[in-house]
Write a protein that holds these residues in place. Sequence first.
Motif, PDB file in Angstrom:
ATOM      1  N   ALA A 136      10.864  36.088  21.678  1.00  0.00           N
ATOM      2  CA  ALA A 136       9.550  35.833  22.214  1.00  0.00           C
ATOM      3  C   ALA A 136       8.792  35.107  21.080  1.00  0.00           C
ATOM      4  CB  ALA A 136       8.618  37.003  22.521  1.00  0.00           C
TER       5      ALA A 136
ATOM      6  N   GLN B  39       8.564  46.506  20.841  1.00  0.00           N
ATOM      7  CA  GLN B  39       7.520  46.333  21.513  1.00  0.00           C
ATOM      8  C   GLN B  39       6.393  45.671  21.298  1.00  0.00           C
ATOM      9  OE1 GLN B  39       6.594  50.505  22.512  1.00  0.00           O
ATOM     10  NE2 GLN B  39       7.700  50.599  24.358  1.00  0.00           N
ATOM     11  N   LEU B  40       5.518  45.041  22.139  1.00  0.00           N
ATOM     12  CA  LEU B  40       4.439  44.239  21.794  1.00  0.00           C
ATOM     13  C   LEU B  40       2.960  44.989  22.630  1.00  0.00           C
ATOM     14  CD1 LEU B  40       5.616  40.536  21.998  1.00  0.00           C
ATOM     15  CD2 LEU B  40       4.969  41.959  19.767  1.00  0.00           C
TER      16      LEU B  40
ATOM     17  N   ARG C 248       9.444  44.006  24.073  1.00  0.00           N
ATOM     18  CA  ARG C 248       9.462  42.657  23.522  1.00  0.00           C
ATOM     19  C   ARG C 248      10.629  41.820  24.098  1.00  0.00           C
ATOM     20  NH1 ARG C 248       8.023  41.710  17.302  1.00  0.00           N
ATOM     21  NH2 ARG C 248       8.204  39.462  17.404  1.00  0.00           N
ATOM     22  N   ARG C 249      10.481  40.555  24.672  1.00  0.00           N
ATOM     23  CA  ARG C 249      11.509  39.716  24.984  1.00  0.00           C
ATOM     24  C   ARG C 249      12.168  39.374  23.698  1.00  0.00           C
ATOM     25  NH1 ARG C 249      11.378  37.650  30.521  1.00  0.00           N
ATOM     26  NH2 ARG C 249      12.688  35.982  30.081  1.00  0.00           N
TER      27      ARG C 249
ATOM     28  N   LEU D  34       6.468  36.816  26.728  1.00  0.00           N
ATOM     29  CA  LEU D  34       6.613  37.596  25.676  1.00  0.00           C
ATOM     30  C   LEU D  34       7.482  38.946  25.777  1.00  0.00           C
ATOM     31  CD1 LEU D  34       2.934  37.048  23.750  1.00  0.00           C
ATOM     32  CD2 LEU D  34       5.196  35.639  23.835  1.00  0.00           C
ATOM     33  N   CYS D  35       7.023  39.454  26.783  1.00  0.00           N
ATOM     34  CA  CYS D  35       7.296  40.787  27.062  1.00  0.00           C
ATOM     35  C   CYS D  35       8.011  41.117  28.635  1.00  0.00           C
ATOM     36  CB  CYS D  35       6.254  41.643  27.270  1.00  0.00           C
ATOM     37  SG  CYS D  35       5.587  41.999  25.490  1.00  0.00           S
TER      38      CYS D  35
END
Length: 787
Positions: free
Chosen positions: A311, A323-324, A307-308, A284-285
């Motif tokens: 994701a 961002q996560l 964040r990728r 995810l990141c």
Amino acid sequence: MAAPAGRALAGRGRRRQTGPVTGIVRASVRVEGVVQGVGFRPFVYSLATRLGLAGWVGNDVDGVFAEVEGAAACVKQFLGLLETQAPPLARVDRVTAAAMAPTGAAGFAIVASDHSGRRRALVSADSATCDDCLAELADPADRRFGYPFINCTNCGPRFTIVTGVPYDRPLTTMAPFTMCAQCEAEYHDPADRRFHAQPVCCPACGPRLRLLDTRHNEMAGNPLAEAARLLAEGRVVAIKGLGGYHLAVDAGSEAAASALRARKHREDKPFALMVAGLAAARELCEVDETGGSLLASARRPVVLLPRRPGAPVAGAVAPGNRQLGIMLPYTALHHLLLAEAGRPIVLTSGNVSDEPIAYTDDDALARLAGIADAFLTHDRAIHIRTDDSVVRPLRGRETLLRRSRGYAPEPLGLAARLPRPVLACGAELKNTFCLAVEDRAFVSHHIGDLENFETLRSFTDGIAHFRRLFDTEPEVVAYDLHPDYLSTKYALDLDGVDLAGVQHHHAHIASCLADNAEEGPVIGVAFDGTGLGADGTIWGGEFLLADLAGFERAGHLEPVPMPGGAAAIRQPWRMAAAYLDAADAGEVAAGLEVAGRNAGRWQDVVAMARRSINAPLTSSAGRLFDAVAALLGVRDTINYEGQAAIELEQLADPAERGAYRASIGPGAAGPGGGAGPLRVRGADLVRAAAEDLLAGAAPPVIAARFHRGVAAAIAEVCAALRERSGLGTVALSGGVFQNLLLLGQVVDLLEESGFRVLTHARVPPNDGGISLGQAVVAGARDRRDGR
Ligand SMILES: [Zn+2]
Ligand SMILES: [Zn+2]
């Protein structure tokens, strides 16, 4: 600190107690720090036994005490190893030893706790399930196979279940559970990992998991498997965690995440996620080394990570966010649930809108009815509501945004002793309080925004709890100058204490000093949203020459009106109107989309600003960021504190190298005729942004030039103040410095011009750190006054 104690003992021992024939010495030993509930007595027991020492060990109000007797070399070795081989959750602050006459008694024992006297022992923070327990959890042959409440002396619940000290089972919420014979045997076996582990339990004797439907009836089947099935179906499940209830949904389901948002009345604020492990986090990141170690730490905070792209997380989880916030499982229940679910889940606080998180069963069932489709709950009570902590890696180290579960109530060491015990009540938003005594500050768990009865009760109950836990009767109570803060009202209502009012931004700078165990003086840059100034106006873009005891306002952003007062905080477009007017940019404003979007009220708001009717002046940096965010179309209204500034930061193009320039001028002469504070003309930055926008520059470029302009202005003012004061250290604090883009640029510019820069590490730069600052200010004034 063990070594000097050991040397002193050996010296005295040789002279007084050690006979040339026997070589036997006896020592009384005291260990202070986080040494209760972390397996310290069993550790002492096995260490003493291994070294062939006789004696005993026990808990008392100060921590752990022991007497050991044996060969002088072995006793010396024992004292050294006490510190270097302490159990993982222990934190040894001090080991002191004194020689005494040998008794000749054989054997080593753990003796009963002594509850008398003033308590100074420290309660440990909650800690994530350890590897040994995880191995047992996964072992079909183990009697705790798949048991959601497995724990040991090296892991498990602590602060959230402790009702009093010394930390023993009767003073925890495990008190109602009677140990079965097997658990009892482990608890009493010094060789066992669960020796004196207070929350020890098993499926036969411990808490039991249940899944309840919306009518509170227990559902059939395995609660974990059923909960996972409901999540997979897109349902909302309330889950009882360590410090309160969470609400969970499948993180990949747009419909489920949107439904949760709608039911919680939470419009944009990002949800946190829980993933099974580091590998899942990396899907995810972007997880760098620091991020990975923060995720996997025993404190298990929510970690904000980039964040990728692509994701597999529903858009409604963190709308418009680069961002996560993710965390790894921190209880066996979470590990088992994530394994059953086989996918990341949203795990957000169990509340409606901005209420405090529900932590008692009745409250959760009542308040979360209408949000949750089922309740995964159990019968071990949570004694104190404790939210998840939130951290972010920055340049290889941890920075805190919220310091709560896993961190509280661990004390922060202070550079200077406090003459009298202090209670600091904190501010209004993101409240924490702080109880400080001698050279330790106990900053509370996150209380929240003190805006309603529920949070106020958490605040007052929390203070009472900390006073009991740390057996401290505050003699000084520090508070914010703002008369309307509930924390201030609470302080002013107390009898029999000395009161210490502390200006908000001075508290920020003092907090940063205390965070770094320094005392100043420094050039303090306090940039935030709102705080009452010493002159009764609203401050928030402040340059202070400060030490812990006092400050001088040496510079600030030039004040602008906030048309409509609080409405201008909720509606950043009003600040765009006020700033453009202050910049004499009326003709520019006419061509801007922000004016067009708000055409119906724009002229009224400008008039309100000019006539100073319901338009208090503010030097707030937060409002300056709001103005530019609205100007660039980021947003005209916000749904949570700081939203416009957060989104403006995310918009900025990190590759842009241009910067706007704000003029900096001397203010009006002070009362003594000397130069007044420097004034930074934020309106120049807004005007430059507006002109760039009309000229066709891209908003990400403008956002970057604005950030770089603010950073340059800060550096320029600091350089001017260095000329004036000779100070070469700058402390950066206030919620605006949660903006990593700005923080990074300011630190770089200051360091390039030779400043030493202090930033936050142990408490957040936002108002969550205010209570620590207030406490050290009160202590410094006491010292100044010769107390
Ligand atoms: Zn364990
Ligand atoms: Zn048992």
